[in-house]
Design a protein around this motif. Structure first.
Motif, mmCIF file in Angstrom:
data_model
loop_
_atom_site.group_PDB
_atom_site.id
_atom_site.type_symbol
_atom_site.label_atom_id
_atom_site.label_comp_id
_atom_site.label_asym_id
_atom_site.label_seq_id
_atom_site.Cartn_x
_atom_site.Cartn_y
_atom_site.Cartn_z
ATOM 1 N N SER A 15 0.822 -1.198 0.000
ATOM 2 C CA SER A 15 0.000 0.000 0.000
ATOM 3 C C SER A 15 0.855 1.246 0.000
ATOM 4 O O SER A 15 0.445 2.292 -0.479
ATOM 5 C CB SER A 15 -0.932 0.012 1.211
ATOM 6 O OG SER A 15 -0.174 0.041 2.402
ATOM 7 N N LEU A 16 2.068 1.147 0.537
ATOM 8 C CA LEU A 16 2.969 2.282 0.544
ATOM 9 C C LEU A 16 3.967 2.207 -0.599
ATOM 10 O O LEU A 16 4.924 2.974 -0.643
ATOM 11 C CB LEU A 16 3.708 2.341 1.884
ATOM 12 C CG LEU A 16 2.779 2.558 3.076
ATOM 13 C CD1 LEU A 16 3.561 2.553 4.358
ATOM 14 C CD2 LEU A 16 2.014 3.851 2.908
ATOM 15 N N ALA A 17 3.751 1.279 -1.511
ATOM 16 C CA ALA A 17 4.523 1.194 -2.743
ATOM 17 C C ALA A 17 6.000 0.981 -2.505
ATOM 18 O O ALA A 17 6.842 1.585 -3.133
ATOM 19 C CB ALA A 17 4.322 2.433 -3.604
ATOM 20 N N VAL A 18 6.343 0.107 -1.577
ATOM 21 C CA VAL A 18 7.735 -0.235 -1.352
ATOM 22 C C VAL A 18 8.042 -1.500 -2.115
ATOM 23 O O VAL A 18 7.414 -2.524 -1.896
ATOM 24 C CB VAL A 18 8.023 -0.447 0.155
ATOM 25 C CG1 VAL A 18 9.460 -0.874 0.361
ATOM 26 C CG2 VAL A 18 7.752 0.832 0.914
ATOM 27 N N SER A 680 -8.369 15.152 3.878
ATOM 28 C CA SER A 680 -8.568 15.102 2.427
ATOM 29 C C SER A 680 -8.040 13.828 1.780
ATOM 30 O O SER A 680 -8.229 13.623 0.579
ATOM 31 C CB SER A 680 -7.878 16.299 1.767
ATOM 32 O OG SER A 680 -6.481 16.269 2.045
ATOM 33 N N GLY A 681 -7.334 12.983 2.527
ATOM 34 C CA GLY A 681 -6.775 11.780 1.927
ATOM 35 C C GLY A 681 -5.598 11.251 2.713
ATOM 36 O O GLY A 681 -5.629 11.175 3.945
ATOM 37 N N ASN A 682 -4.519 10.903 2.019
ATOM 38 C CA ASN A 682 -3.337 10.326 2.631
ATOM 39 C C ASN A 682 -2.100 11.016 2.071
ATOM 40 O O ASN A 682 -2.006 11.287 0.869
ATOM 41 C CB ASN A 682 -3.265 8.826 2.357
ATOM 42 C CG ASN A 682 -2.032 8.180 2.960
ATOM 43 O OD1 ASN A 682 -0.985 8.124 2.329
ATOM 44 N ND2 ASN A 682 -2.163 7.695 4.195
ATOM 45 N N GLN A 716 10.506 12.174 -2.514
ATOM 46 C CA GLN A 716 9.216 12.553 -3.067
ATOM 47 C C GLN A 716 8.147 12.621 -1.973
ATOM 48 O O GLN A 716 8.275 12.016 -0.903
ATOM 49 C CB GLN A 716 8.770 11.603 -4.159
ATOM 50 C CG GLN A 716 8.457 10.190 -3.748
ATOM 51 C CD GLN A 716 8.023 9.339 -4.938
ATOM 52 O OE1 GLN A 716 8.682 9.305 -5.963
ATOM 53 N NE2 GLN A 716 6.909 8.662 -4.781
ATOM 54 N N LEU A 717 7.117 13.369 -2.273
ATOM 55 C CA LEU A 717 5.972 13.541 -1.390
ATOM 56 C C LEU A 717 4.723 13.245 -2.205
ATOM 57 O O LEU A 717 4.527 13.822 -3.287
ATOM 58 C CB LEU A 717 5.931 14.963 -0.847
ATOM 59 C CG LEU A 717 4.928 15.261 0.275
ATOM 60 C CD1 LEU A 717 5.299 14.482 1.537
ATOM 61 C CD2 LEU A 717 4.893 16.760 0.571
ATOM 62 N N THR A 718 3.881 12.329 -1.703
ATOM 63 C CA THR A 718 2.717 11.865 -2.460
ATOM 64 C C THR A 718 1.439 12.114 -1.677
ATOM 65 O O THR A 718 1.352 11.793 -0.485
ATOM 66 C CB THR A 718 2.835 10.354 -2.743
ATOM 67 O OG1 THR A 718 4.044 10.099 -3.455
ATOM 68 C CG2 THR A 718 1.653 9.870 -3.574
#
Length: 772
Positions: A15-18, A680-682, A716-718
């Motif tokens: 889910s955290l794209a690792v 607003s999200g994550n 990066q910041l997502t």
């Protein structure tokens, strides 16, 4: 093994794209990562192979845009190539052959949707609308076969879906980069689905050319229209798929793709270097010109000799090349190039494939018919300086056709697969040098090696997994190959009427002709034991015999010939473990490679050939993935390799144990990511870095061939909204603005310098994506 185990680790990391090598994790919003490393669908952690699996979502989160961007996060894998990185290829565990000729196939096989890419030029491609990528380490000859002694990279694109879905993604970054990616998928009618994917990328020039025609230190007239800025990109690609249900148990997938890239000449710069010779004139070392206090053209037994035959054994400028050139800012973005055009190199590919599967209850039938065509026109300045000397030029066309039929099935104690495979490759290729009218070598002439080569390869293969007990499995497989190759070649010399274009006079009398066959009967095999005492552990040990077919040398200026197949015995053992209640994973492997007839590519002054040598590689890899708390994920990977090519003839009568090019002894990579929920999200913050120790860009391992160790970091910041429809990524690539070397070629004997390409400078950007 139960694919639902370790759900905590799966949900957190995916889910955290690792990225996880051999990971077996599942996120609430993502599907399980399933690989086809053994020609059947399996969870990667159930496969007794050192395999790294990236989902499409992970690659987006990691900011990966090109196939070779995967390398930074895969221990044991490094980068090789040429044309300043415009052609980049995979080096897995030191198995590499960086022959730039279009007739050469790499020892690391690359597949897209099950179709083999024969052209090494085609291995560098944009990643768009991807389901997953699998990187398999070690020989994969039993099931995949084709030149996979080093390993295999298998890219699987997203397939058509029943539900209508799609996305639009836009990136704007430094150097005027604008990248647009989009796809739409859904049902067309009952039993028919379609998907259309497109990519467009525009990037402005990175290198600032300060060239002025006909001024000091070299007042000769340069190339007409030359001196333009470089290191840009203009890529367009499209992929279409139609999927049909065939009855209740069959499926037919038709796909077509096209891509075209236009770039500047290869983004090399130059470093001035000096050959050191013995009394007989053999080159025994290459050093940096700045380290030669005498300023010699060439050093022979401590004395200066005339390297460019102009009557002066010394260089006109201390530390400069034969013509006095010095790079304006070293490894910076300023260059001083004569032959430089922003649209010099063009690469185009297209392909068509039909894949049919049918389930006959206990047996599944598979058929794939695949056609691909690649063409490229390449030109670059051999000396990369303001002096009009020699221009390298290459023009290649490759057409390939393959057909595979496969049967697979299982019983209570056995899983098996068997099949036949045919591949035809038709290569038309020329490469040459064009000398300017005032060049001391080939002045006013072109010399081209023109080659036609055809390959027909026939294979029969099979592999079986037999359960000796509930926890112990025996894996055994073999492949037999008949490979027929033929090559015709000529060397032609004619007047150089246009420095920028290839203009071959086919009516000229050849200075060399060649016509020969190189037919071979090859075989590879695998035997392995896999032990799974519980659902959280897998241990494996095995031996693999890999083989890469022999082929032909077609160097610049002639000297055609053939070389033998490469044979490899690979011994490997490894483990895939999960512990801490699923909050940690460890993947580790150790290996030993014993080569006979290792295909070593040696480069000397604008020409390279492959020699068969003995070699031994020993190494180890480890990867650790941790999810210690909610929202925090950590990944670390490292590899070590002791790779030795034994008794390589580095100069006439001089034999040394050397390290294969582009093979660092140590590599490490790490990633830390923390995410937290907002109204607003994550939001997720990510920092990653990769390190590699020093290596060489030339098989001879001379002093000036060394590529220094380096570290590269990205951040990066997502943000993602609560509905999963919108996402925004802000990124900084190469945070420290590292200017480390990437690829190099030594041309010291021609110009007193070497070509070097450097990492892209620090880049900022933002990506906005809308899913629907």
């Amino acid at each position: 093994m139960n694919i639902k185990r370790n759900s905590m680790l799966r949900k957190s990391i995916l889910s955290l794209a690792v990225m996880a090598s051999g990971s077996n994790v599942q996120a609430a919003l993502l599907e399980e990562i399933v690989v086809t490393a053994q020609k059947r669908e399996q969870i990667a952690s159930d496969v007794g192979i050192a395999v790294t699996a990236f989902s499409g979502e992970q690659m987006k989160a990691l900011g990966l845009e090109s196939s070779t961007d995967l390398i930074a996060f895969t221990p044991g894998v490094s980068l090789a190539g040429d044309i300043g990185g415009q052609r980049a290829i995979f080096n897995i565990r030191g198995v590499v052959q960086n022959d730039y000729a279009d007739l050469a196939e790499a020892p690391v096989a690359v597949y897209v949707d099950g179709g083999y890419l024969a052209s090494t030029q085609a291995q560098t491609f944009g990643l768009f609308d991807i389901e997953r990528v699998e990187i398999l380490k070690g020989p994969q000859g039993t099931l995949f076969g084709r030149n996979a002694t080093g390993g295999l990279v298998n890219t699987v694109t997203a397939r058509p879906t029943e539900e209508t879905e799609g996305y639009v993604e836009f990136t704007h970054a430094s150097f005027d980069q604008y990248r647009l990616e989009t796809a739409i998928s859904g049902a067309i009618t009952d039993g028919v689905r379609g998907r259309l994917s497109m990519l467009g990328n525009q990037q402005g020039e990175i290198l600032d050319n300060v060239y002025q025609n006909g001024v000091a230190p070299d007042t000769r007239e340069g190339s007409v229209g030359g001196g333009e800025d470089g290191y840009n990109d203009d890529t367009k690609a499209i992929r279409g798929q139609l999927e049909f249900d065939v009855g209740d148990k069959g499926n037919l997938l038709l796909s077509a793709n096209w891509a075209k890239t236009i770039k500047s000449e290869g983004p090399y710069q130059f470093v001035n270097t000096t050959e050191v010779k013995d009394a007989a004139g053999n080159v025994i070392d290459v050093i940096y010109a700045k380290d030669d206090a005498l300023g010699c053209d060439t050093i022979q037994v401590g004395s200066c000799i005339d390297g460019n035959f102009n009557g002066d054994p010394n260089r006109p400028v201390q530390g400069g090349d034969f013509n006095g050139n010095i790079d304006p800012d070293g490894s910076g973005e300023k260059v001083n190039k004569d032959f430089a055009f922003d649209d010099q190199n063009e690469i185009e590919s297209k392909g068509f494939a039909a894949t049919f599967t049918y389930d006959f209850d206990n047996v599944e039938f598979f058929s794939m018919t695949d056609y691909k065509s690649f063409s490229r026109v390449i030109g670059l300045d051999s000396d990369q300086t303001a002096s009009p000397e020699l221009i390298f030029q290459s023009d290649g066309d490759i057409d390939q056709f393959s057909q595979e039929f496969r049967l697979s099935g299982s019983t209570q104690s056995t899983k098996w697969v068997t099949g036949v495979y045919y591949l035809n490759i038709d290569t038309d290729y020329l490469q040459g040098l064009a000398g300017s009218p005032t060049a001391y070598y080939l002045g006013g002439l072109e010399q081209n090696s023109v080659v036609e080569m055809e390959t027909d390869s026939y294979s029969i293969f099979g592999q079986m997994d037999y359960s000796l007990s509930d926890s112990l499995v025996l894996v055994a497989g073999a492949r037999f190959v008949q490979e027929d190759k033929s090559m015709q070649g000529v060397v032609l010399t004619n007047a150089n009427t246009n420095d920028r274009d290839i203009e071959v006079d086919y009516s000229a009398t050849p200075s060399e002709t060649y016509d020969d066959d190189n037919n071979q009967n090859l075989w590879s095999t695998k035997i392995q034991l896999e032990y799974t005492p519980n659902d959280d552990s897998l241990y494996y040990i095995g031996v693999n015999r890999g083989v890469k077919a022999g082929s032909f040398n077609a160097p610049l200026g002639g000297g055609f010939g053939s070389y033998d197949p490469e044979e490899l015995l690979a011994y490997e053992m490894g483990a895939k473990l999960t512990f801490w209640d699923g909050a940690a994973r460890l993947n580790t492997s150790i290996f030993h490679y014993d080569y006979s007839d290792y295909q070593s590519f040696s480069w000397v002054n604008n020409a390279g050939v492959v020699f068969n040598e003995k070699a031994k590689f020993t190494g180890a890899e480890v990867e650790v993935f941790l999810a210690p708390t909610d929202g925090l994920d950590i990944m670390f990977g490292a590899s070590y390799i002791d790779a030795v090519v034994e008794d390589l003839e580095v100069a006439s009568g001089y034999f040394e144990d050397t390290t294969p090019p582009f093979t660092p002894e140590w590599q490490a990579s790490g990633l830390i990511r923390y995410s937290w929920d907002l109204t607003s999200g994550n939001l997720a913050a990510q920092l990653s870095g990769s390190y590699q120790s020093e290596t060489y860009h030339n098989a001879r391992n001379y002093t000036a061939h060394e590529i220094e160790s380096h570290f590269k970091a990205d951040a990066q910041l997502t943000w993602k909204d609560n509905d999963g429809k919108w996402s925004v990524i802000g990124f900084v690539d190469n945070v420290t603005d590292s200017d480390h070397e990437i690829i190099g070629f030594d041309v010291s004997g021609f110009y007193g310098n070497s070509q070097i390409s450097y990492a892209k400078p620090r880049t900022y950007g933002i990506t906005v994506r809308r899913d629907f």
